[in-house]
Write an enzyme that holds these catalytic residues in place. Structure first.
Site, PDB file in Angstrom:
ATOM      1  N   ASP A 110      -1.189  -6.412  -0.384  1.00 42.16           N
ATOM      2  CA  ASP A 110      -1.168  -5.717   0.904  1.00 42.16           C
ATOM      3  C   ASP A 110      -2.569  -5.207   1.231  1.00 42.16           C
ATOM      4  O   ASP A 110      -3.149  -4.428   0.454  1.00 42.16           O
ATOM      5  CB  ASP A 110      -0.197  -4.523   0.777  1.00 42.16           C
ATOM      6  CG  ASP A 110       0.384  -4.101   2.099  1.00 42.16           C
ATOM      7  OD1 ASP A 110       0.136  -4.775   3.121  1.00 42.16           O
ATOM      8  OD2 ASP A 110       1.114  -3.091   2.111  1.00 42.16           O
TER       9      ASP A 110
ATOM     10  N   GLU B 121      -1.139  -5.378   8.469  1.00 41.81           N
ATOM     11  CA  GLU B 121      -0.337  -4.710   9.504  1.00 41.81           C
ATOM     12  C   GLU B 121      -0.978  -4.891  10.877  1.00 41.81           C
ATOM     13  O   GLU B 121      -2.194  -4.767  11.016  1.00 41.81           O
ATOM     14  CB  GLU B 121      -0.222  -3.212   9.190  1.00 41.81           C
ATOM     15  CG  GLU B 121       0.528  -2.926   7.916  1.00 41.81           C
ATOM     16  CD  GLU B 121       0.724  -1.428   7.658  1.00 41.81           C
ATOM     17  OE1 GLU B 121       0.462  -0.613   8.571  1.00 41.81           O
ATOM     18  OE2 GLU B 121       1.123  -1.088   6.538  1.00 41.81           O
TER      19      GLU B 121
ATOM     20  N   GLU C 266       9.482  -4.061  10.492  1.00 43.51           N
ATOM     21  CA  GLU C 266       9.928  -2.790   9.907  1.00 43.51           C
ATOM     22  C   GLU C 266      10.472  -1.825  10.963  1.00 43.51           C
ATOM     23  O   GLU C 266       9.816  -1.576  11.990  1.00 43.51           O
ATOM     24  CB  GLU C 266       8.744  -2.137   9.161  1.00 43.51           C
ATOM     25  CG  GLU C 266       9.109  -0.792   8.547  1.00 43.51           C
ATOM     26  CD  GLU C 266       8.123  -0.297   7.497  1.00 43.51           C
ATOM     27  OE1 GLU C 266       7.182  -1.036   7.132  1.00 43.51           O
ATOM     28  OE2 GLU C 266       8.303   0.849   7.028  1.00 43.51           O
TER      29      GLU C 266
ATOM     30  N   ASP D  83       0.840  -1.204   0.000  1.00 45.87           N
ATOM     31  CA  ASP D  83       0.000   0.000   0.000  1.00 45.87           C
ATOM     32  C   ASP D  83       0.878   1.258   0.000  1.00 45.87           C
ATOM     33  O   ASP D  83       0.368   2.381  -0.081  1.00 45.87           O
ATOM     34  CB  ASP D  83      -1.005  -0.006   1.161  1.00 45.87           C
ATOM     35  CG  ASP D  83      -0.348   0.030   2.529  1.00 45.87           C
ATOM     36  OD1 ASP D  83       0.891  -0.086   2.615  1.00 45.87           O
ATOM     37  OD2 ASP D  83      -1.081   0.168   3.536  1.00 45.87           O
ATOM     38  N   SER D  84       2.206   1.070   0.048  1.00 43.02           N
ATOM     39  CA  SER D  84       3.124   2.191  -0.181  1.00 43.02           C
ATOM     40  C   SER D  84       2.876   2.808  -1.553  1.00 43.02           C
ATOM     41  O   SER D  84       3.339   3.903  -1.838  1.00 43.02           O
ATOM     42  CB  SER D  84       4.586   1.725  -0.073  1.00 43.02           C
ATOM     43  OG  SER D  84       4.798   0.580  -0.884  1.00 43.02           O
TER      44      SER D  84
HETATM   45  O1  KIV Z   1       3.551  -1.148   1.637  1.00 43.67           O
HETATM   46  C1  KIV Z   1       4.744  -1.516   1.631  1.00 43.67           C
HETATM   47  O2  KIV Z   1       5.492  -1.260   0.679  1.00 43.67           O
HETATM   48  C2  KIV Z   1       5.234  -2.274   2.769  1.00 43.67           C
HETATM   49  C3  KIV Z   1       6.682  -2.635   2.791  1.00 43.67           C
HETATM   50  C4  KIV Z   1       7.524  -1.452   3.023  1.00 43.67           C
HETATM   51  C5  KIV Z   1       6.968  -3.722   3.748  1.00 43.67           C
HETATM   52  O3  KIV Z   1       4.482  -2.579   3.645  1.00 43.67           O
END
Ligand code: KIV
Length: 282
Positions: free
Chosen positions: A83, A115, A182, A44-45
């Site tokens: 994610d 998460e 993280e 979700d980044s």
């Molecule tokens: O959303 C993401 O890219 C992440 C990674 C940094 C682990 O959760």
């Protein structure tokens, strides 16, 4: 080509280090897969590095399904992990199962990541019981940025480090096939990796985890608005991209592009006929 599965990732623990990178679309998925990574996380980044938000909180299930399906079309080997975005699983166990299922039935992902630890053990168990491999994620969990008061490293004192160890063990017991850890001190990450029998994938967690994950745009130097200290840029593609497009602008202005190799001409006889026909029209 045989696809990497969640049990394959589990079996790598203690054998060799595991690599994971994020990807968000067809070309980035294809590039990461061709480079030989074990897992591709459609993180979700994407909210920050692709959609331009300040954090990940505005990312929706529709965004994630759209991007995960695109990544999937470019990947033939790596395990794709979808994610789960903010508020796609937090409010109920049934919602968590339903949304996790949408990743597998609609995108080609073969695992999901979520998460948080203790508050979501029941959610993890229910998703795993539905046949969906789950990757946990603890430490600095960006979806908790409002509660943390920013993107802050976690587990820096003895008490919070012990809580992370307990949370990691609880996620393993709930059925996770691996966890992402993280922004925690290296000693804490080492302790967790040694105590767990599932792979611990670190980001900003030192060398002693079972593997590493980085964001695609960070590795390639494509995103410079926010660069955490744990990022290593293996290329400087932002600068190279700007230079390439500047050169294109310059060549367009100077009539150097397109060059003869970039376009076609009519055959001499057709050209003659074309001109005659145009003349006859006037
Ligand atoms: O959303 C993401 O890219 C992440 C990674 C940094 C682990 O959760």
């Amino acid at each position: 080509m045989k696809k990497v599965t969640a049990p394959d990732i589990l079996a790598l623990k203690g054998q060799r280090k595991i690599s994971m990178v994020t990807a968000y679309d067809y070309p980035s998925g294809q590039i990461a897969d061709e480079a030989g990574v074990d897992m591709i996380l459609v993180g979700d980044s994407l909210g920050m590095v692709v959609l331009g938000y300040d954090d990940t909180l505005a990312v929706t299930m529709d965004d994630m399904l759209h991007h995960t399906a695109a990544v999937s079309r470019g990947v033939s080997r790596a395990l794709i992990v979808g994610d789960m975005p903010f508020m796609s699983y937090q409010s109920s166990v049934s919602m968590a199962v339903e949304n996790a299922g949408r990743f597998l039935s609609r995108t080609g992902a073969r695992a999901v990541k979520l998460e948080g630890g203790f508050p979501f053990l029941e959610h993890v168990r229910a998703i795993v019981d539905s046949g969906i491999p789950v990757q946990g994620h603890i430490g600095l969990t960006p979806q908790h940025v409002a509660r943390f008061g920013g993107f802050k490293a976690q587990g820096k004192n003895a008490r919070s480090a012990c809580a992370l160890v307990d949370e990691a063990l609880a996620l393993e017991n709930a059925g996770c096939f691996s966890i992402v850890l993280e922004a925690v001190p290296s000693e804490v990450a080492q302790e967790i990796a040694e105590r767990l029998s599932i792979p611990v994938i670190g980001i900003g967690a030192g060398l002693h985890t079972d593997g590493q994950v980085l964001v695609y745009h960070d590795i390639l130097g494509l995103f410079d608005r926010f660069v955490p200290m744990f990022v290593k840029k293996y290329a400087q593609l932002r600068g190279e991209s700007i230079a390439a497009i500047k050169k294109y602008v310059d060549e367009v202005e100077k009539c150097e592009f397109p060059a003869p190799a970039n376009f076609s001409n009519m055959a001499e006889s057709e050209l003659k006929l074309f001109r005659t026909m145009l003349k006859e029209r006037t």
